[in-house]
Design an enzyme around this catalytic site. Structure first.
Site, PDB file in Angstrom:
ATOM      1  N   HIS A 205      -9.843   2.070  -0.055  1.00  0.00           N
ATOM      2  CA  HIS A 205      -8.396   1.987  -0.081  1.00  0.00           C
ATOM      3  C   HIS A 205      -8.053   1.564  -1.454  1.00  0.00           C
ATOM      4  CE1 HIS A 205      -4.221   1.512   0.882  1.00  0.00           C
ATOM      5  NE2 HIS A 205      -4.477   0.784   2.099  1.00  0.00           N
TER       6      HIS A 205
ATOM      7  N   CYS B 287       0.998  -1.442  -0.065  1.00  0.00           N
ATOM      8  CA  CYS B 287      -0.070  -0.217   0.023  1.00  0.00           C
ATOM      9  C   CYS B 287       0.676   1.096  -0.105  1.00  0.00           C
ATOM     10  CB  CYS B 287      -0.896  -0.073   1.160  1.00  0.00           C
ATOM     11  SG  CYS B 287      -2.125  -1.507   1.241  1.00  0.00           S
TER      12      CYS B 287
ATOM     13  N   HIS C  41      -3.193   7.872   6.393  1.00  0.00           N
ATOM     14  CA  HIS C  41      -3.654   6.595   5.772  1.00  0.00           C
ATOM     15  C   HIS C  41      -4.888   6.341   5.986  1.00  0.00           C
ATOM     16  CE1 HIS C  41      -2.570   2.932   3.688  1.00  0.00           C
ATOM     17  NE2 HIS C  41      -2.525   2.279   4.824  1.00  0.00           N
TER      18      HIS C  41
END
Length: 364
Positions: free
Chosen positions: A294, A133, A260
């Site tokens: 995400h 990620c 995040h």
């Protein structure tokens, strides 16, 4: 040598850059509820509508080139960050044909996407980065470092990930996939939304009238656990602090942290603690993953673009969906805040305690 962000474009579940920012300020999540991946179990996913990820890459890259001061990409380095590469196409073949024989193994790797773009646009050279990620955030780190040492004048940074059964089912197996639009930093959060996007940024060593600056980058590794972050938040603090130091700024210079903020129990608890320890209550914080979901390897690039837009618009994004804030020692706005924004920290964290932070700022 300074690194300037001169052109960019996004395509995600909320649309292009303009549509995405409208959704963020309107607190309108683009996450939809899907029942096609997991039997008898709904999943909140950020889905685009398109034929394949390769066509999206070509279209968005073409838009960035057209808007730039370049005629072509022959003198441009391509750096692409992705967590799944060409996996989506290979999965489609396997599930439709119930057989692996027609899968081309050369279409599976991370280099599949860079090879395709190089053939379409004739880049000078290319690199592919896959660090889960943080992939496109680390692509930005590499771009800045290469421009710092005058290795390149033009670098195209691409973050790209398409939805795959492997990622959806993988996060479900870990118990962190939400069945509804995610709720970052809320006590009632129950996991993340897997999503897809393409985000592209042209980084150059020359400034234009519309430039933003990639001022600082920082990276760290917790080396604590395969998936969970260090509960004391040391790695997250380190990446933010290093990015701010690299930008030659102080903590007081940061106006906003684009977190995040995946809405998993572990990430949000630790990230909030890192921000609290570093900034106390002196900086606004929110996670735009409540809108996009995400986007995995594309997250670093798409949120860097969001950060550029926040500075241009002079509006801090609200935290969509927040009702019952877990860590009340950090400053999370529930509504948009109009104010002058000069510098933003954008965080991307990944499995293995792999942390990357960047500082995006207005040019001075």
């Amino acid at each position: 040598m300074k690194s300037y962000i001169n052109n960019y474009e996004v395509l995600c579940d909320a649309g292009d850059t303009k549509g995405l920012m409208q959704a963020i300020y309107a607190k309108k999540s683009a996450v939809s509820i899907d029942v096609s991946y997991i039997k008898d179990r709904p999943s909140g996913l950020g889905k685009m509508h398109y034929d394949n990820i390769f066509n999206v890459l070509k279209d968005v890259t073409s838009k960035v080139l057209k808007a730039s001061n370049l005629e072509n990409f022959k003198d441009t380095l391509l750096i692409l960050g992705s967590s799944v590469g060409g996996m989506q196409e290979c999965e489609d073949i396997f599930y439709s044909q119930k057989n692996y024989k027609n899968i081309n193994p050369n279409r599976y790797s991370m280099n599949t996407l860079t090879d395709y773009l190089c053939k379409e646009f004739d880049f000078y050279d290319s690199r592919a980065i896959s660090t889960a990620c943080t992939s496109s955030a680390n692509a930005l780190v590499l771009a800045k470092r290469l421009i710092d040492v005058e290795a390149y004048e033009n670098i195209l940074v691409v973050g790209a990930d398409g939805l795959c059964a492997s990622t959806v089912l993988g996060f479900h197996a870990l118990g962190v996939l939400s069945d509804k639009p995610c709720l970052p930093f809320d006590k009632e959060r129950n996991g993340m939304n897997v999503a897809e996007a393409v985000a592209i940024m042209l980084i150059q060593n020359t400034k234009t009238k519309d430039s933003m600056e990639l001022k600082g980058v920082g990276a760290s590794s917790d080396a604590y656990h395969m998936t969970n972050p260090d509960p004391e938040a040391g790695g997250a603090m380190s990446s933010m602090r290093d990015a701010i130091n690299d930008a030659k700024l102080s903590l007081d210079d940061i106006d906003y942290v684009n977190a995040h903020g995946t809405a998993t129990p572990a990430n949000d608890r630790v990230e909030a603690l890192a921000i609290e320890k570093l900034f106390a209550n002196d900086v606004y914080v929110s996670s735009t993953k409540a809108i996009t979901g995400h986007t995995l390897g594309a997250a670093g690039a798409i949120e860097a673009i969001i950060s550029c837009e926040v500075i241009k618009n002079s509006i801090i994004p609200p935290q969509t969906g927040l009702q019952n804030q877990e860590n009340t020692n950090i400053n999370i706005p529930k509504e948009s805040i109009e104010m002058s924004v000069k510098n933003i920290v954008s965080n991307s964290f990944a499995f293995g305690g792999n942390n990357t932070s960047i500082v995006v700022g207005a040019c001075v």
